[in-house]
Design a protein around this motif. Structure first.
Motif, PDB file in Angstrom:
ATOM      1  N   GLU A  86       0.831  -1.212   0.000  1.00 41.45           N
ATOM      2  CA  GLU A  86       0.000   0.000   0.000  1.00 41.45           C
ATOM      3  C   GLU A  86       0.864   1.260   0.000  1.00 41.45           C
ATOM      4  O   GLU A  86       0.575   2.230  -0.716  1.00 41.45           O
ATOM      5  N   ILE A  87       1.922   1.256   0.802  1.00 40.26           N
ATOM      6  CA  ILE A  87       2.822   2.418   0.843  1.00 40.26           C
ATOM      7  C   ILE A  87       3.533   2.597  -0.501  1.00 40.26           C
ATOM      8  O   ILE A  87       3.670   3.719  -1.002  1.00 40.26           O
ATOM      9  N   LYS A  88       3.942   1.484  -1.088  1.00 35.60           N
ATOM     10  CA  LYS A  88       4.598   1.545  -2.399  1.00 35.60           C
ATOM     11  C   LYS A  88       3.647   2.070  -3.473  1.00 35.60           C
ATOM     12  O   LYS A  88       4.034   2.919  -4.298  1.00 35.60           O
ATOM     13  N   ALA A  89       2.401   1.594  -3.450  1.00 37.79           N
ATOM     14  CA  ALA A  89       1.417   2.057  -4.436  1.00 37.79           C
ATOM     15  C   ALA A  89       1.128   3.537  -4.269  1.00 37.79           C
ATOM     16  O   ALA A  89       1.032   4.286  -5.249  1.00 37.79           O
ATOM     17  N   ARG A  90       1.030   3.997  -3.030  1.00 35.34           N
ATOM     18  CA  ARG A  90       0.778   5.419  -2.765  1.00 35.34           C
ATOM     19  C   ARG A  90       1.953   6.271  -3.235  1.00 35.34           C
ATOM     20  O   ARG A  90       1.776   7.353  -3.815  1.00 35.34           O
ATOM     21  N   SER A  91       3.162   5.757  -2.989  1.00 36.37           N
ATOM     22  CA  SER A  91       4.363   6.486  -3.416  1.00 36.37           C
ATOM     23  C   SER A  91       4.419   6.621  -4.938  1.00 36.37           C
ATOM     24  O   SER A  91       4.752   7.682  -5.473  1.00 36.37           O
ATOM     25  N   ASN A  92       4.070   5.545  -5.643  1.00 36.14           N
ATOM     26  CA  ASN A  92       4.055   5.594  -7.108  1.00 36.14           C
ATOM     27  C   ASN A  92       3.002   6.555  -7.631  1.00 36.14           C
ATOM     28  O   ASN A  92       3.224   7.265  -8.620  1.00 36.14           O
ATOM     29  N   GLN A  93       1.844   6.595  -6.978  1.00 33.19           N
ATOM     30  CA  GLN A  93       0.794   7.525  -7.390  1.00 33.19           C
ATOM     31  C   GLN A  93       1.242   8.973  -7.223  1.00 33.19           C
ATOM     32  O   GLN A  93       0.998   9.810  -8.093  1.00 33.19           O
ATOM     33  N   LYS A  94       1.901   9.251  -6.108  1.00 33.48           N
ATOM     34  CA  LYS A  94       2.395  10.623  -5.876  1.00 33.48           C
ATOM     35  C   LYS A  94       3.511  10.973  -6.853  1.00 33.48           C
ATOM     36  O   LYS A  94       3.623  12.114  -7.316  1.00 33.48           O
TER      37      LYS A  94
END
Length: 407
Positions: free
Chosen positions: A210-218
Motif C-alpha cells: 500500500e505504501i509503495k502504491a501510494r508512493s508511485n501515485q504521488k
C-alpha cells in the motif's frame, strides 16, 4: 519577494478540511457498491452475533464458516468473470457434481493416486468449459441456453455414472484438501503459532504494498487519499487481519482450503486489475462491439472465460466431495444460484462490465454468514430461501438504481 501572509501560512500548515471531505465523498461514490457490501457484512455479523448470544464469532464457528462456504467462493471467483463479460452460467453445480463423481470413481473404485485423479478432474472441467465456450463464443448461442442445457446434461450424466448411489469414502490425503489444517511447526500448544506468524507476515506485505502504491501515485502526480484516511485504512485492515489470524490460531489454525482460496483470490485479482486479458474481459462486458472494433479478440476471450469457469467448477466439485467424503447424485444442487447471488450482492452488474473478485468474495461471505446465522437462530430452510431471495432482489435493484442515477 513578498512575505507570506498569515492566511497563506495557515493554508500551508493545515490541510483544507473541505478537500478531505471532497476526497472522502468521491471515494465513497466511486466505490459505493463495495463499501456498502462491506458495511452490510459487518452489520449482519453483529446482528447474528447478538441473536446467537456470541456463538457466530466463536473460533469453531468461524472455521466452519470457511469450510462450509469454500466451494461457493471458488465458484463465485469464476462466475464474476462470466458475469462481467455479460453472460451467465447455470451449469456450474451440475459440473461440480459430475466431476466429483468421476473423481470418486477414479480414487475409490480404481485406487488411482490422489494427485493424478485431481489433475484429470481439473482437465475434465476445462474440457467441459471448452465445450460450452465453443457454442457460446463461436456459434453465438446465448449462454443462458447453453449452460441450461449443460445443467441438465451433466446432472443426468452424474446420475448415470453413479447409478443413483453414493461412492465413499475418499482417501485421507484427498479429504485433507477440504478439512485439513496446516501443521504448526513451532508446536505452540493451545495457540497455533504458525498461523499468528502468517497473519503478521501478511500484514507487513499489505502495508508495504500500500505504501509503495501510494508512493508511485504521488510520483506520477495522481490524486491520493489524504494521509489521515490512508493511515486509518492501513491500521484497520492490519487489526482485522491479525484478529482473524488469532481467532483461527486458538482453534486448529489455518485451514488448507483457506490457503487455496487466498491464492485464487490473489491470482484472479491480479489478472483482472493488472493484465491485458483482464482489461479485455471488462471491455467485452462494457460494449462487445466496441471492444471488437478496438482489436479485442472477443470470441477467444469469451471462450477462455468459460474454460476457466469449467476448471473452477471442477475444483469446487472436488472441494465439496472432499468435505462430504462422498460423491452423491444430489451434490452441487443450487450451487449456481448461490454463486450468482454472491456476485450480484458483491457489486457485479446485471448488465456486464462491472464487478470485482474481492466483491464476489464479500458477497459470498454475506450469503454464508446469513445461512449460518439463520441456522443458528433456528430459522427453517423455507424462511432461509425466502430471505436470500429478497437479499438478491435488493442487490440487483440497487445496481439498476445506481445505473439509472448515473444516466
Amino acid at each position: 519577494m513578498q512575505p507570506m501572509t498569515q492566511k497563506e501560512h495557515n493554508s500551508k500548515q493545515q490541510p483544507d478540511s473541505r478537500s478531505y471531505k471532497q476526497i472522502l465523498s468521491q471515494m465513497i461514490k466511486s466505490n459505493m457498491r463495495q463499501y456498502s457490501m462491506i458495511i452490510a457484512l459487518i452489520l449482519i455479523m453483529l446482528l447474528f452475533q447478538i441473536l446467537t448470544e456470541g456463538i457466530l464469532l466463536k473460533p469453531l464457528n468461524i472455521t466452519n464458516l470457511i469450510l462450509q462456504n469454500s466451494y461457493i467462493l471458488v465458484l463465485a471467483i469464476g462466475m464474476v468473470l462470466v458475469i462481467i463479460t455479460g453472460h451467465i452460467d447455470l451449469s456450474v453445480g451440475s459440473i461440480a457434481a459430475f466431476v466429483g463423481a468421476i473423481a470418486a470413481i477414479l480414487m475409490v473404485d480404481y485406487s488411482m493416486p490422489t494427485y493424478l485423479a485431481v489433475i484429470i478432474s481439473l482437465l475434465l472441467g476445462a474440457i467441459i468449459g471448452a465445450w460450452q465456450g465453443f457454442w457460446i463464443a463461436y456459434v453465438k448461442i446465448p449462454a443462458f441456453i447453453v449452460t441450461l442445457a449443460g445443467m441438465l446434461l451433466f446432472r443426468g450424466l452424474t446420475l448415470v455414472v453413479l447409478e443413483g448411489k453414493s461412492i465413499a469414502p475418499f482417501p485421507e490425503t484427498f479429504k485433507k484438501i477440504s478439512s485439513g489444517f496446516i501443521p504448526d511447526v513451532f508446536g505452540g500448544g493451545n495457540v497455533h503459532l504458525l498461523t499468528l506468524l502468517i497473519g503478521i507476515f501478511l500484514s507487513i506485505i499489505y502495508v508495504f504494498n500500500e505504501i509503495k502504491a501510494r508512493s508511485n501515485q504521488k510520483k506520477y502526480s495522481f490524486e491520493v487519499q489524504p494521509k489521515g484516511i490512508f493511515i486509518v485504512k492501513l491500521v484497520s485492515l492490519v487489526v482485522v487481519i491479525n484478529i482473524f489470524s488469532y481467532v483461527l490460531a486458538i482453534y486448529e489454525g489455518l485451514p488448507n482450503i483457506l490457503i487455496i482460496l487466498g491464492i485464487l483470490i490473489l491470482i484472479y485479482t491480479f489478472v483482472m486489475r493488472k493484465t491485458t486479458i483482464g482489461r479485455h474481459i471488462y471491455a467485452i462486458g462494457g460494449n462487445e462491439k466496441a471492444a471488437q472494433l478496438s482489436g479485442v479478440k472477443t470470441k477467444r476471450v469469451t471462450f477462455l472465460v468459460f474454460v476457466n469457469m469449467g476448471v473452477l467448477s471442477a475444483l469446487s466439485g472436488l472441494i465439496f466431495a472432499a468435505r462430504l467424503n462422498a460423491a452423491t447424485p444430489k451434490a452441487g444442487n443450487l450451487f449456481e444460484l448461490d454463486a450468482i447471488a454472491a456476485c450480484f450482492i458483491g457489486g457485479a452488474s446485471a448488465y456486464g462490465g462491472i464487478g470485482t473478485v474481492p466483491g464476489a468474495i464479500i458477497g459470498g461471505l454475506v450469503m454464508g454468514v446469513m445461512n449460518n446465522g439463520m441456522s443458528l437462530v433456528g430459522l427453517g430452510i423455507d424462511w432461509q430461501q425466502a430471505i436470500k431471495g429478497l437479499v438478491l432482489l435488493a442487490a440487483v435493484a440497487f445496481d439498476i438504481y445506481n445505473k439509472n442515477k448515473n444516466l
